[in-house]
Design a protein around this motif. Structure first.
Motif, PDB file in Angstrom:
ATOM      1  N   ASN A 426       0.846  -1.185   0.000  1.00 36.63           N
ATOM      2  CA  ASN A 426       0.000   0.000   0.000  1.00 36.63           C
ATOM      3  C   ASN A 426       0.886   1.241   0.000  1.00 36.63           C
ATOM      4  N   VAL A 427       0.610   2.155  -0.901  1.00 37.04           N
ATOM      5  CA  VAL A 427       1.294   3.444  -0.934  1.00 37.04           C
ATOM      6  C   VAL A 427       0.269   4.494  -0.519  1.00 37.04           C
ATOM      7  N   ALA A 428       0.441   5.025   0.679  1.00 38.08           N
ATOM      8  CA  ALA A 428      -0.514   5.988   1.224  1.00 38.08           C
ATOM      9  C   ALA A 428      -0.172   7.382   0.729  1.00 38.08           C
ATOM     10  N   PHE A 429      -1.152   8.054   0.110  1.00 37.00           N
ATOM     11  CA  PHE A 429      -0.989   9.460  -0.268  1.00 37.00           C
ATOM     12  C   PHE A 429      -1.641  10.300   0.833  1.00 37.00           C
ATOM     13  N   LEU A 430      -0.858  11.199   1.392  1.00 36.08           N
ATOM     14  CA  LEU A 430      -1.219  11.836   2.640  1.00 36.08           C
ATOM     15  C   LEU A 430      -1.856  13.199   2.435  1.00 36.08           C
ATOM     16  N   GLY A 431      -2.778  13.510   3.346  1.00 37.55           N
ATOM     17  CA  GLY A 431      -3.393  14.833   3.399  1.00 37.55           C
ATOM     18  C   GLY A 431      -3.440  15.298   4.839  1.00 37.55           C
ATOM     19  N   ILE A 455       2.711  16.445  -3.298  1.00 34.73           N
ATOM     20  CA  ILE A 455       2.377  15.020  -3.161  1.00 34.73           C
ATOM     21  C   ILE A 455       3.238  14.460  -2.042  1.00 34.73           C
ATOM     22  N   ALA A 456       2.595  13.991  -1.010  1.00 37.05           N
ATOM     23  CA  ALA A 456       3.293  13.332   0.098  1.00 37.05           C
ATOM     24  C   ALA A 456       2.845  11.877   0.112  1.00 37.05           C
ATOM     25  N   PHE A 457       3.789  10.962  -0.030  1.00 32.76           N
ATOM     26  CA  PHE A 457       3.408   9.533  -0.062  1.00 32.76           C
ATOM     27  C   PHE A 457       4.244   8.756   0.947  1.00 32.76           C
ATOM     28  N   ARG A 458       3.632   7.675   1.442  1.00 29.79           N
ATOM     29  CA  ARG A 458       4.287   6.832   2.442  1.00 29.79           C
ATOM     30  C   ARG A 458       4.171   5.359   2.030  1.00 29.79           C
ATOM     31  N   PRO A 459       5.254   4.743   1.523  1.00 32.35           N
ATOM     32  CA  PRO A 459       5.212   3.306   1.230  1.00 32.35           C
ATOM     33  C   PRO A 459       5.095   2.530   2.547  1.00 32.35           C
ATOM     34  N   GLU A 460       4.080   1.691   2.669  1.00 36.84           N
ATOM     35  CA  GLU A 460       3.866   0.967   3.919  1.00 36.84           C
ATOM     36  C   GLU A 460       4.451  -0.438   3.817  1.00 36.84           C
ATOM     37  N   ALA A 461       5.741  -0.481   3.518  1.00 39.08           N
ATOM     38  CA  ALA A 461       6.470  -1.750   3.397  1.00 39.08           C
ATOM     39  C   ALA A 461       7.941  -1.409   3.211  1.00 39.08           C
ATOM     40  N   SER A 462       8.794  -2.397   3.364  1.00 40.75           N
ATOM     41  CA  SER A 462      10.201  -2.220   3.018  1.00 40.75           C
ATOM     42  C   SER A 462      10.326  -1.983   1.526  1.00 40.75           C
ATOM     43  N   LEU A 487       6.432  19.995  -5.106  1.00 39.24           N
ATOM     44  CA  LEU A 487       7.179  19.232  -4.104  1.00 39.24           C
ATOM     45  C   LEU A 487       6.600  17.832  -3.983  1.00 39.24           C
ATOM     46  N   VAL A 488       7.486  16.835  -3.991  1.00 39.07           N
ATOM     47  CA  VAL A 488       7.101  15.446  -3.696  1.00 39.07           C
ATOM     48  C   VAL A 488       7.910  15.003  -2.485  1.00 39.07           C
ATOM     49  N   ALA A 489       7.203  14.581  -1.449  1.00 35.97           N
ATOM     50  CA  ALA A 489       7.852  14.145  -0.208  1.00 35.97           C
ATOM     51  C   ALA A 489       7.616  12.659  -0.017  1.00 35.97           C
ATOM     52  N   CYS A 490       8.696  11.932   0.234  1.00 42.14           N
ATOM     53  CA  CYS A 490       8.633  10.484   0.470  1.00 42.14           C
ATOM     54  C   CYS A 490       8.850  10.225   1.963  1.00 42.14           C
ATOM     55  N   ASP A 491       7.801   9.765   2.638  1.00 45.95           N
ATOM     56  CA  ASP A 491       7.879   9.467   4.061  1.00 45.95           C
ATOM     57  C   ASP A 491       8.234   7.984   4.231  1.00 45.95           C
ATOM     58  N   LEU A 492       9.439   7.685   4.732  1.00 47.95           N
ATOM     59  CA  LEU A 492       9.907   6.303   4.884  1.00 47.95           C
ATOM     60  C   LEU A 492       9.733   5.781   6.310  1.00 47.95           C
TER      61      LEU A 492
END
Length: 567
Positions: A426-431, A455-462, A487-492
Motif C-alpha cells: 500500500n502506498v498511502a498518499f497523505l493529506g 504530493i506526500a506519499f508513504r510506502p507501507e512496506a520495506s 514538491l514530492v515528499a517520500c515518508d519512509l
C-alpha cells in the motif's frame, strides 16, 4: 548456562527439568491420562494403519514407541505422538507405487521413511531450521487440511459401503465409487452408519471420554455373536500377539531422489501440525515451548517407530486434546500410554479379530471430518481474498495431486503468495487532518484536506526489488494526474528496510521529478535506510538533513514558506 525460566534455551534432555519438579499428586493424573490415551489410540491406530495400507498392529507400534521417543526429547508436556490421518494417506499414496505391489517391501519402505524422517529432523535441529513452521501460512494450512480431509473421507467411503473402491485421487475415486454404488452391501453400510452415529454422538455428549474403544468393543461383541465374518462382512482378522521385534530398517530400498520428497513432506507436515498443537497447550498451561527442540522430539519418536517396524508418526491436535482433557501434566502420560498399549499387544490382540473394517472406516471419518473447516474458508472469502485463494490452491492441489504433492505445492505457493503480497504494498498518499498539524492517508480517512502543490506519499512496506517498480509507477501515476506539483515528499517512517533496488528506485524518482522541475525530499528514514541512502549517493540529490525529520515538521515549514510567499 541459561536459567530454567529462559524460554529460548535448548533443552537437550527435557525430562531432567520436569522430573526435577515432579509432584507426587501429578502421578494419578498422568496415569489416568495415559490409560485414557491408550483407549483412544487403539481404535485410531488400527484405523490409520489400514488407511496407510499397513497391517493394523503397525499403527499400535507407532503410538507405543513414538510416545516413548517423544517423552525423552520433546519439550511439550501434553503433545501426544502417533500415526496421523494425513501422513497415513501420504504413505498410502506414495509407498504403493515405490513398492511395486510387494507387501513386505511396502512395510520396509514405510519403516525406512520413518528412519529418514528422524535423520532429517536431527539435521533440521542441528541447522536450526525451525523457520519451517513459517513456510506454510494459516490460510494454506486451512486449505490443505480441507483437501486432506475430503481425500481421506473419499478413501474410506468404499469401506463404509462395502464396495471395492479404487482410484488415484479424489475425483478419480469419486467417479469409481459412483459406478459401484449399486453393489453396496446393506449390512456393511448399516454397521458403518451405526458406528459413525455413535462416535459423533459420543463426541458431542461425552467429550474427552474413550468413546472409540467402547464402540470398538460393542462392534466386536455383536460381530462375534451374530457371525458377521460368516455373513461376508470384512473384519481385521488375526493380529499378531506380542511386542514388536526391534530391528534396524532395511537400507538400499530406494534411491535418494525417490525417498527425499516423501520424507520432506512428512517432516514439514508433522512439524507444522505438531508445533501448532504444542503451542496451544503450552500457552494454556503457562510453560515455554522450545520449537527447535521439537525437531529432536519428533526425530526421537520416528527413530523409535522405525526400529519397531512402524511408519512416520507426528503430534496431532485430536490425540493431544484427549491427553490434555484426561489430565496429563507431564510426558510421563505418554510412557504410561505406551506401557498400556504394550500390555494390550501381549494379552488382548485376539479380541480384535472380529472387528469390522467398516467400524475402522467410521473411526477415521469421525476423526477427520473437522479438517474441512467451511467457516474458516467463508471467513477468508469475506475478509481477505488473497488468503482464500491461497487456501483454494492448497485444497485443489491435494484433491488433484495427493497429500505429498499437495503439501509441497502448498509450501511453494505460500512463498510465492508472500512475494506477491510484498510486491504490491500500500502506498498511502497523505493529506492534512482538519484542525491539526498531522497528516494521514487520504484513502482511509474522510475529510482529509488535500495538499496544494504537494504530493506526500508513504510506502507501507520495506523498499525491495520485488516492489520498487510498483511504488515508482504508483507515484508517477499520481504525479501525472496532479498538475501544478512543486514538491514530492517520500515518508519512509513505515519502511523498516531498503535494498539496492529500492535505493535505485528513489534515484529514478528524483531524476524524473528533476526533469519536471519538481523538488524531491525524503523524511522519516530509519538508521539502516539512511546508511543505504548515503552509500548509494542519495545525499548528493536530496537534503540528508531532512531524512530524520517527520513529515509534519517538513510540510509545516513548507506551508509557512508558502504563506510568506503569498504575503
Amino acid at each position: 548456562m541459561n536459567s530454567p525460566s529462559d524460554p529460548g534455551r535448548t533443552r537437550f534432555f527435557p525430562p531432567a527439568e520436569w522430573l526435577a519438579t515432579y509432584r507426587r499428586e501429578w502421578l494419578s493424573s498422568d496415569a489416568i491420562a495415559g490409560i485414557t490415551l491408550a483407549a483412544y489410540a487403539i481404535p485410531v491406530s488400527l484405523a490409520y494403519a489400514a488407511l496407510a495400507g499397513l497391517p493394523p498392529q503397525i499403527g499400535v507400534y507407532g503410538y507405543m514407541l513414538g510416545g516413548i521417543g517423544y517423552a525423552l526429547l520433546g519439550s511439550s508436556r501434553q503433545l501426544a505422538i502417533g500415526p496421523t490421518s494425513a501422513i497415513s494417506l501420504m504413505i498410502a499414496g506414495t509407498v504403493g507405487a515405490l513398492a511395486g505391489g510387494d507387501a513386505v517391501r511396502y512395510a520396509q519402505i514405510a519403516s525406512l521413511t520413518a528412519f529418514a524422517v528422524a535423520v532429517l529432523c536431527f539435521l533440521a535441529w542441528l541447522f536450526k531450521l525451525s523457520v519451517l513452521v513459517r513456510l506454510v501460512s494459516d490460510s494454506i494450512l486451512v486449505g490443505f487440511k480441507a483437501g486432506a480431509g475430503l481425500t481421506i473421507i473419499m478413501s474410506q467411503l468404499p469401506s463404509l459401503l462395502g464396495v471395492a473402491g479404487g482410484g488415484h485421487n479424489f475425483f478419480d475415486r469419486a467417479i469409481k465409487l459412483a459406478g459401484q454404488l449399486g453393489a453396496t452391501d446393506p449390512l456393511v453400510l448399516a454397521i458403518g452408519a451405526v458406528a459413525l452415529l455413535l462416535l459423533l454422538l459420543g463426541e458431542r455428549l461425552l467429550p474427552g471420554k474413550p468413546v472409540g474403544i467402547t464402540v470398538v468393543a460393542l462392534a466386536i461383541i455383536l460381530a462375534t455373536l451374530l457371525g458377521f465374518p460368516v455373513l461376508g462382512v470384512p473384519v481385521t482378522g488375526q493380529i499378531p500377539q506380542g511386542l514388536p521385534a526391534l530391528a534396524v530398517p532395511t537400507f538400499g530400498l530406494l534411491e535418494f531422489d525417490d525417498l527425499f520428497p516423501l520424507t520432506a513432506g512428512c517432516v514439514l507436515l508433522a512439524y507444522i501440525e505438531g508445533v501448532s498443537a504444542a503451542r496451544s497447550f503450552a500457552a494454556k498451561h503457562g510453560y515455554p515451548l522450545d520449537v527447535r527442540q521439537e525437531f529432536l522430539g519428533l526425530g526421537a519418536a520416528n527413530l523409535a517407530a522405525a526400529f519397531g517396524h512402524g511408519y512416520p508418526v507426528a503430534g496431532g491436535l485430536s490425540q493431544s486434546a484427549v491427553n490434555d482433557s484426561a489430565g496429563a501434566r507431564t510426558p510421563l502420560a505418554l510412557v504410561i500410554c505406551s506401557v498400556t498399549l504394550g500390555l494390550c499387544l501381549l494379552f488382548f490382540t485376539g479380541l480384535l479379530t472380529n472387528l469390522p473394517k467398516a467400524v475402522l472406516a467410521a473411526i477415521v471419518f469421525a476423526a477427520v471430518y473437522k479438517l474441512v473447516d467451511v467457516r474458516a474458508l467463508v471467513r477468508m472469502w469475506r475478509v481477505s481474498r488473497i488468503d482464500f485463494y491461497a487456501a483454494a490452491i492448497a485444497l485443489v492441489a491435494v484433491l488433484l495431486l495427493g497429500i505429498l504433492q499437495g503439501v509441497l505445492l502448498a509450501s511453494i505457493a505460500s512463498i510465492f503468495l508472500l512475494l506477491a503480497r510484498a510486491s504490491r504494498p500500500n502506498v498511502a498518499f497523505l493529506g492534512r487532518l482538519p484542525r491539526s498539524g498531522r497528516y494521514s492517508d487520504s484513502a482511509r480517512h474522510e475529510g482529509v484536506e488535500p495538499l496544494v502543490g504537494i504530493i506526500a506519499f508513504r510506502p507501507e512496506a520495506s523498499l525491495l526489488y520485488i516492489n520498487a517498480e510498483t511504488i515508482l509507477e504508483t507515484v508517477l501515476v499520481a504525479l501525472r494526474s496532479s498538475p501544478g506539483i512543486h514538491l514530492v515528499a517520500c515518508d519512509l517512517s513505515a519502511s523498516p528496510y531498503i535494498d539496492l533496488a529500492g535505493a535505485r528506485m528513489l534515484h529514478d524518482l528524483h531524476d524524473e521529478l528533476a526533469s519536471r522541475k519538481v523538488t524531491f525530499c525524503i523524511v522519516g528514514a530509519h538508521a539502516q535506510l539512511r546508511d543505504v541512502l548515503r552509500a548509494e549517493g542519495l545525499a548528493d540529490k536530496t537534503d540528508s538533513g531532512q531524512w530524520l525529520r517527520s513529515l509534519d515538521g517538513l510540510l509545516g515549514d513548507d506551508q509557512a514558506s508558502a504563506g510568506q510567499r503569498t504575503a
